[in-house]
Design a protein around this motif. Sequence first.
Motif, PDB file in Angstrom:
ATOM      1  N   ALA A  33       0.882  -1.256  -0.136  1.00  0.00           N
ATOM      2  CA  ALA A  33      -0.030  -0.071   0.007  1.00  0.00           C
ATOM      3  C   ALA A  33       0.968   1.418  -0.187  1.00  0.00           C
ATOM      4  O   ALA A  33       0.417   2.190  -0.597  1.00  0.00           O
ATOM      5  CB  ALA A  33      -0.835  -0.202   1.347  1.00  0.00           C
ATOM      6  N   GLU A  34       1.857   1.297   0.646  1.00  0.00           N
ATOM      7  CA  GLU A  34       2.883   2.279   0.811  1.00  0.00           C
ATOM      8  C   GLU A  34       3.626   2.735  -0.502  1.00  0.00           C
ATOM      9  O   GLU A  34       3.550   3.781  -0.987  1.00  0.00           O
ATOM     10  CB  GLU A  34       3.839   2.180   1.864  1.00  0.00           C
ATOM     11  N   ASN A  35       4.008   1.663  -1.166  1.00  0.00           N
ATOM     12  CA  ASN A  35       4.612   1.834  -2.664  1.00  0.00           C
ATOM     13  C   ASN A  35       3.520   2.042  -3.441  1.00  0.00           C
ATOM     14  O   ASN A  35       3.761   3.150  -4.468  1.00  0.00           O
ATOM     15  CB  ASN A  35       5.145   0.463  -3.138  1.00  0.00           C
ATOM     16  N   LEU A  36       2.073   1.701  -3.433  1.00  0.00           N
ATOM     17  CA  LEU A  36       1.442   2.290  -4.393  1.00  0.00           C
ATOM     18  C   LEU A  36       1.077   3.792  -4.006  1.00  0.00           C
ATOM     19  O   LEU A  36       0.953   4.309  -5.320  1.00  0.00           O
ATOM     20  CB  LEU A  36      -0.009   1.505  -4.342  1.00  0.00           C
ATOM     21  N   ARG A  37       1.184   4.284  -3.022  1.00  0.00           N
ATOM     22  CA  ARG A  37       0.771   5.778  -2.654  1.00  0.00           C
ATOM     23  C   ARG A  37       1.835   6.425  -3.376  1.00  0.00           C
ATOM     24  O   ARG A  37       1.732   7.327  -3.896  1.00  0.00           O
ATOM     25  CB  ARG A  37       0.708   5.584  -1.159  1.00  0.00           C
ATOM     26  N   PHE A  38       3.302   5.914  -3.178  1.00  0.00           N
ATOM     27  CA  PHE A  38       4.364   6.608  -3.636  1.00  0.00           C
ATOM     28  C   PHE A  38       4.358   6.790  -5.269  1.00  0.00           C
ATOM     29  O   PHE A  38       4.832   7.661  -5.850  1.00  0.00           O
ATOM     30  CB  PHE A  38       5.726   5.837  -3.100  1.00  0.00           C
ATOM     31  N   MET A  39       4.004   5.544  -5.683  1.00  0.00           N
ATOM     32  CA  MET A  39       4.001   5.306  -7.142  1.00  0.00           C
ATOM     33  C   MET A  39       2.882   6.490  -7.682  1.00  0.00           C
ATOM     34  O   MET A  39       3.198   7.291  -8.719  1.00  0.00           O
ATOM     35  CB  MET A  39       3.553   4.252  -7.595  1.00  0.00           C
ATOM     36  N   GLU A  40       1.673   6.633  -6.967  1.00  0.00           N
ATOM     37  CA  GLU A  40       0.863   7.654  -7.475  1.00  0.00           C
ATOM     38  C   GLU A  40       1.303   9.116  -7.403  1.00  0.00           C
ATOM     39  O   GLU A  40       1.166   9.996  -8.193  1.00  0.00           O
ATOM     40  CB  GLU A  40      -0.464   7.634  -6.611  1.00  0.00           C
ATOM     41  N   ILE A  41       2.095   9.439  -6.162  1.00  0.00           N
ATOM     42  CA  ILE A  41       2.898  10.711  -6.202  1.00  0.00           C
ATOM     43  C   ILE A  41       3.749  10.784  -7.294  1.00  0.00           C
ATOM     44  O   ILE A  41       3.837  11.987  -7.874  1.00  0.00           O
ATOM     45  CB  ILE A  41       3.347  10.737  -4.540  1.00  0.00           C
ATOM     46  N   MET A 126      -4.543   1.965 -10.043  1.00  0.00           N
ATOM     47  CA  MET A 126      -5.949   1.249  -9.443  1.00  0.00           C
ATOM     48  C   MET A 126      -5.767   1.558  -7.727  1.00  0.00           C
ATOM     49  O   MET A 126      -4.923   1.770  -7.280  1.00  0.00           O
ATOM     50  CB  MET A 126      -5.988   0.090  -9.813  1.00  0.00           C
ATOM     51  N   ARG A 127      -7.241   1.412  -7.295  1.00  0.00           N
ATOM     52  CA  ARG A 127      -6.974   1.398  -5.700  1.00  0.00           C
ATOM     53  C   ARG A 127      -6.106   0.374  -4.970  1.00  0.00           C
ATOM     54  O   ARG A 127      -5.720   0.805  -4.058  1.00  0.00           O
ATOM     55  CB  ARG A 127      -8.576   1.108  -5.555  1.00  0.00           C
ATOM     56  N   ARG A 128      -5.997  -0.672  -5.713  1.00  0.00           N
ATOM     57  CA  ARG A 128      -5.060  -1.709  -5.092  1.00  0.00           C
ATOM     58  C   ARG A 128      -4.230  -2.337  -5.950  1.00  0.00           C
ATOM     59  O   ARG A 128      -4.052  -3.630  -5.988  1.00  0.00           O
ATOM     60  CB  ARG A 128      -6.046  -2.994  -4.446  1.00  0.00           C
ATOM     61  N   GLY A 129      -3.765  -1.569  -6.603  1.00  0.00           N
ATOM     62  CA  GLY A 129      -2.585  -2.267  -7.521  1.00  0.00           C
ATOM     63  C   GLY A 129      -2.639  -1.232  -8.839  1.00  0.00           C
ATOM     64  O   GLY A 129      -2.755  -0.118  -8.841  1.00  0.00           O
ATOM     65  N   PHE A 130      -1.959  -1.732 -10.113  1.00  0.00           N
ATOM     66  CA  PHE A 130      -1.773  -0.968 -11.233  1.00  0.00           C
ATOM     67  C   PHE A 130      -1.959  -1.947 -12.595  1.00  0.00           C
ATOM     68  O   PHE A 130      -1.584  -3.038 -12.566  1.00  0.00           O
ATOM     69  CB  PHE A 130      -0.704  -0.134 -11.125  1.00  0.00           C
ATOM     70  N   LEU A 131      -1.956  -1.364 -13.760  1.00  0.00           N
ATOM     71  CA  LEU A 131      -2.043  -1.992 -14.828  1.00  0.00           C
ATOM     72  C   LEU A 131      -1.118  -1.138 -15.987  1.00  0.00           C
ATOM     73  O   LEU A 131      -1.094  -0.011 -15.585  1.00  0.00           O
ATOM     74  CB  LEU A 131      -3.586  -2.162 -15.601  1.00  0.00           C
ATOM     75  N   TYR A 132      -0.806  -1.725 -17.033  1.00  0.00           N
ATOM     76  CA  TYR A 132      -0.275  -0.837 -18.081  1.00  0.00           C
ATOM     77  C   TYR A 132      -1.117  -0.771 -19.354  1.00  0.00           C
ATOM     78  O   TYR A 132      -2.025  -1.499 -19.495  1.00  0.00           O
ATOM     79  CB  TYR A 132       1.187  -1.866 -18.568  1.00  0.00           C
ATOM     80  N   LEU A 133      -0.990   0.444 -19.966  1.00  0.00           N
ATOM     81  CA  LEU A 133      -2.035   0.790 -21.041  1.00  0.00           C
ATOM     82  C   LEU A 133      -0.876   1.156 -22.346  1.00  0.00           C
ATOM     83  O   LEU A 133      -0.033   1.728 -21.969  1.00  0.00           O
ATOM     84  CB  LEU A 133      -2.656   2.061 -20.785  1.00  0.00           C
TER      85      LEU A 133
END
Length: 276
Positions: A33-41, A126-133
């Motif tokens: 969860a911490e890394n996902l928050r950092f990735m969005e920032i 995403m809220r709990r992960g990410f995808l590639y486009l």
Amino acid sequence: MVSRDHKLSMRKQCELLQLSRSRLYYQPVGETAENLRFMEIIDKQFLETPWYGSRQMARHMKRNNHQCGRHRVRRLMRLMRLVPIYQEPNTSKKHPQHKIWPYLLRNLVIDRANQVWCADITYIPMRRGFLYLVAIMDWHSRKVLAWRLSNSMDADFCVEALKEALAKHGDPDIFNSDQGSQFTSGAWIDVLTEAKIKISMDGKGAWRDNRMIERLWRSLKYECVYLNAFETGSEMRAGIGQWLSYYNSERPHSTHGLLTPDEAYASKKQPMRIAA
């Protein structure tokens, strides 16, 4: 827990159906969860300052009281496929097993549809992960011709998008991309060479042409992705599909005044090129 036999069975089904496993499972990539928050920032800051490498991005994180050091920033930026732009060519070593094609667009006047296409990949949170486009774009009109989501960075989803664009819109004269492994893979190159499409590639880390599709990513993320915080891959696909339809058919593009990308594409489209 998925058994080994079940995984092998699913893999065989994918091969028979000629589908990538990423499309069948379609689960977002997991991180803490911490890394996902950092990735969005990091992603939001990179949209504003695309010249930031890991060193400057780590300074930005520190100045804003985020406990994310340079090593973690560098790993996350690689995972997100964020490459800073450079005013001079980057002299990083190329992949020794992949051919790099020359850049063909220098001093070229691009004034019609299907003259030049381009492609790029971006990270979608995403809220709990990410995808590639991945998106395939017509250079002149800025129309998005095809796109795909994936939970892995293999070439399959890019090739699927490319084949769809060619089937629906004919063949461009030139296809330009960066030197990412997806766009230098044998599967990608084979599709282009079989269609007799000239291949053009930017220098590694070059800034000159990526700015066009980066504007698409910026608009998509601020107007769709960040406003919705999608929960599932199916929600993400529906939301992005709706926004791209709006972008193509309803939103006038600044390059063409009052014309939408669909209108600009139709007004400058040449007859479809039929392979011999």
